[in-house]
Design an enzyme around this catalytic site. Sequence first.
Site, PDB file in Angstrom:
ATOM      1  N   HIS A 125       0.870  -1.172   0.000  1.00 42.47           N
ATOM      2  CA  HIS A 125       0.000   0.000   0.000  1.00 42.47           C
ATOM      3  C   HIS A 125       0.912   1.230   0.000  1.00 42.47           C
ATOM      4  O   HIS A 125       2.013   1.177   0.564  1.00 42.47           O
ATOM      5  CB  HIS A 125      -0.839  -0.050   1.277  1.00 42.47           C
ATOM      6  CG  HIS A 125      -1.921   0.969   1.348  1.00 42.47           C
ATOM      7  ND1 HIS A 125      -1.689   2.288   1.644  1.00 42.47           N
ATOM      8  CD2 HIS A 125      -3.263   0.858   1.173  1.00 42.47           C
ATOM      9  CE1 HIS A 125      -2.841   2.942   1.654  1.00 42.47           C
ATOM     10  NE2 HIS A 125      -3.812   2.096   1.374  1.00 42.47           N
ATOM     11  N   ASP A 202       3.269  -4.129   8.003  1.00 40.95           N
ATOM     12  CA  ASP A 202       2.036  -3.373   7.815  1.00 40.95           C
ATOM     13  C   ASP A 202       0.891  -4.372   7.986  1.00 40.95           C
ATOM     14  O   ASP A 202       0.589  -5.153   7.089  1.00 40.95           O
ATOM     15  CB  ASP A 202       2.031  -2.760   6.408  1.00 40.95           C
ATOM     16  CG  ASP A 202       0.686  -2.130   6.054  1.00 40.95           C
ATOM     17  OD1 ASP A 202      -0.248  -2.199   6.884  1.00 40.95           O
ATOM     18  OD2 ASP A 202       0.570  -1.579   4.945  1.00 40.95           O
ATOM     19  N   GLN A 205      -4.395  -4.943   7.273  1.00 35.04           N
ATOM     20  CA  GLN A 205      -5.425  -5.899   6.838  1.00 35.04           C
ATOM     21  C   GLN A 205      -5.334  -7.230   7.575  1.00 35.04           C
ATOM     22  O   GLN A 205      -6.094  -8.155   7.278  1.00 35.04           O
ATOM     23  CB  GLN A 205      -5.318  -6.147   5.325  1.00 35.04           C
ATOM     24  CG  GLN A 205      -5.497  -4.920   4.472  1.00 35.04           C
ATOM     25  CD  GLN A 205      -6.840  -4.228   4.700  1.00 35.04           C
ATOM     26  OE1 GLN A 205      -7.767  -4.799   5.278  1.00 35.04           O
ATOM     27  NE2 GLN A 205      -6.937  -2.986   4.255  1.00 35.04           N
ATOM     28  N   LYS A 228     -10.418  -0.124  10.619  1.00 33.35           N
ATOM     29  CA  LYS A 228     -10.604  -1.326   9.803  1.00 33.35           C
ATOM     30  C   LYS A 228     -10.983  -2.534  10.661  1.00 33.35           C
ATOM     31  O   LYS A 228     -11.127  -3.641  10.159  1.00 33.35           O
ATOM     32  CB  LYS A 228      -9.321  -1.637   9.024  1.00 33.35           C
ATOM     33  CG  LYS A 228      -8.953  -0.568   7.990  1.00 33.35           C
ATOM     34  CD  LYS A 228      -7.688  -0.934   7.269  1.00 33.35           C
ATOM     35  CE  LYS A 228      -7.103   0.192   6.459  1.00 33.35           C
ATOM     36  NZ  LYS A 228      -7.875   0.561   5.273  1.00 33.35           N
ATOM     37  N   CYS A 380      -4.551   2.102  -3.864  1.00 38.27           N
ATOM     38  CA  CYS A 380      -3.296   2.661  -3.311  1.00 38.27           C
ATOM     39  C   CYS A 380      -2.106   1.718  -3.493  1.00 38.27           C
ATOM     40  O   CYS A 380      -1.086   1.877  -2.804  1.00 38.27           O
ATOM     41  CB  CYS A 380      -3.429   2.999  -1.832  1.00 38.27           C
ATOM     42  SG  CYS A 380      -4.499   4.387  -1.525  1.00 38.27           S
TER      43      CYS A 380
HETATM   44  C1  PLP Z   1      -2.364  -2.762   3.672  1.00 38.10           C
HETATM   45  C2  PLP Z   1      -2.688  -1.367   4.066  1.00 38.10           C
HETATM   46  N1  PLP Z   1      -1.737  -0.608   4.610  1.00 38.10           N
HETATM   47  C3  PLP Z   1      -1.973   0.646   5.002  1.00 38.10           C
HETATM   48  C4  PLP Z   1      -3.203   1.215   4.841  1.00 38.10           C
HETATM   49  C5  PLP Z   1      -3.429   2.620   5.277  1.00 38.10           C
HETATM   50  O1  PLP Z   1      -4.347   2.669   6.327  1.00 38.10           O
HETATM   51  P1  PLP Z   1      -4.813   4.041   6.927  1.00 38.10           P
HETATM   52  O2  PLP Z   1      -5.423   4.807   5.793  1.00 38.10           O
HETATM   53  O3  PLP Z   1      -5.790   3.701   7.969  1.00 38.10           O
HETATM   54  O4  PLP Z   1      -3.609   4.726   7.426  1.00 38.10           O
HETATM   55  C6  PLP Z   1      -4.229   0.477   4.261  1.00 38.10           C
HETATM   56  C7  PLP Z   1      -5.545   1.076   4.026  1.00 38.10           C
HETATM   57  O5  PLP Z   1      -6.344   0.612   3.260  1.00 38.10           O
HETATM   58  C8  PLP Z   1      -3.966  -0.849   3.875  1.00 38.10           C
HETATM   59  O6  PLP Z   1      -4.905  -1.615   3.319  1.00 38.10           O
END
Ligand code: PLP
Lengths: 426, 100
Positions: A125, A202, A205, A228, A380
């Site tokens: 992401h 990260d 998910q 989430k 993203c």
């Molecule tokens: C794998 C992953 N990393 C990071 C993020 C970023 O999350 P946030 O927008 O809550 O910071 C997301 C958001 O969809 C994500 O799916």
Amino acid sequence: MTATTPLHHGASALDPTRLRSDFPCLASESVYLDSVASSLTPVSVVEAMNEYYFSYRANVHRGSYDASMMASEQYEAALAKVAAFIGADPEEVVFTSNTTLALNLAALSLPLSAGDEIVLSTLEHTSNMAPWALKAYQVGATIRWYNPGPEGVFEIDDFVKLLNERTRIVALTYVSNVLGTVYPVEAIANACSERGIVYVVDAAQAVPHRRIDVHALGCDFLAFSGHKMLGPTGIGVLYMKREHAETLMPGIAGGGTIDTTAECRCPSIDECGPKYVTFSALPDKWQAGTPPIAEAIGLGAAVDYLQAVGMENVHRHSQSLAAGVAGALRSIPGIQVYGPEEASLLSSIVSFNLANVPPDEVGRMLNERYHIAVRSGAHCALSYFMGADAVVDVPGNVRASFYLYNTQEEAQQFASAVREIASFCS
Amino acid sequence: MHEIVLINARCEGDPEIGKFADFLRRKFEGQAQVEVVEMETCTDYAAVPPALIEQLAGQQIDGIPVLVLNGRVLSAGTLPNWMDSLETITAAMRAPARTA
Ligand SMILES: Cc1ncc(COP(=O)(O)O)c(C=O)c1O
């Protein structure tokens, strides 16, 4: 497949119909299949936050009056709950505003020099790419890319070939937000720790869907978002191993991070600087400024909710709906489903494209004609979809994601709608 | 033969208009000709054939892209989704022809 073929792939102990009334947003006719972007919130989470706002609204750690002490107590309890939820100690957890800020905090805090290397994967992401790209740019470090291919299947033997004596940081997703594929975190952690490399996960998910024990996983940092996992927006979490929490200088500092009760060791105000500072005890050393108090309390309530349902149940339920839908979509002419067929490699996500129809248009038809909310676009995941080295040759896809409140009927409705759209557009 | 024209512009139009045009061609094969007029900017009408400009005169056009059937504007600003557009166009084809 007929309209009544069950899409549940395997058994699930979770009955979503029994908990749907906890989610007022589900009262409408529409079907919500975008929990990967943000999940819905149960009443108990909102009530916990309301109680703070209506009954004991005050800052934490700063007052000797009842409301502030109550706020501090509730906040500390929420912090302990959230830490325990991922198997961490409270001293190892700091609240941020989201995963993105948590990853930025890790990037800002980790030392890196010119010539050092950071390893990312092409499925990241943007939030787990941009902070490292910025860091690398600022210090003259290099980013190396691991490409798990279009299906996103992680091969540890290929991956370790990228690691060398210059590798300082490995930052990888746990569960892909595009494909739902799961990276082998323990194996990666082993490979990193054997080489003295810092491993940042990260888990945006992953934490909402699976039971996690950070100590057992062996990662150095792990980031996730409250919104989430049934919690409110505006809160994220960064876990860091105690040794890092203790030894690193926080990349973001401010009120609360410095121990104001310790004796000031600065010889003069002109010479004042970090080397003379006594940081606060963990985790306050890392919690700069007023924390997201209401959000932390809300996240604590979300953790209670998930634990009451059981993370194993949550995981099996979402995975089985996703696997069932993926199977149904694969049988529709003109549909390409992304990610591996093997259900055990997947999480709660089904992403696909329909030949000759832009993903945004599929999403629009699902919304306007069938009242089904999905996400379309590049999610993203810039390095997967975009640029000269894109992993796939399409600019995006359609993504449906399932969570504990989604039903078999909704999965069915979705698969039937996609089938109709595919047949209509052919 | 009916005539469907999609007026698009690079500045704020639909980047996937070509796929939509292909879809309409498939659906109205033998019934309608489908043409895409791509303007360089939202105010550069040079690419729009004068005869079409004449047909559009006096009709409400609130933005780009525009869906035109036999000189009549069916939608402007956003295109209907593909399913709706098929219904809209089919209904408009059945409606009595517009008189000048
Ligand atoms: C794998 C992953 N990393 C990071 C993020 C970023 O999350 P946030 O927008 O809550 O910071 C997301 C958001 O969809 C994500 O799916």
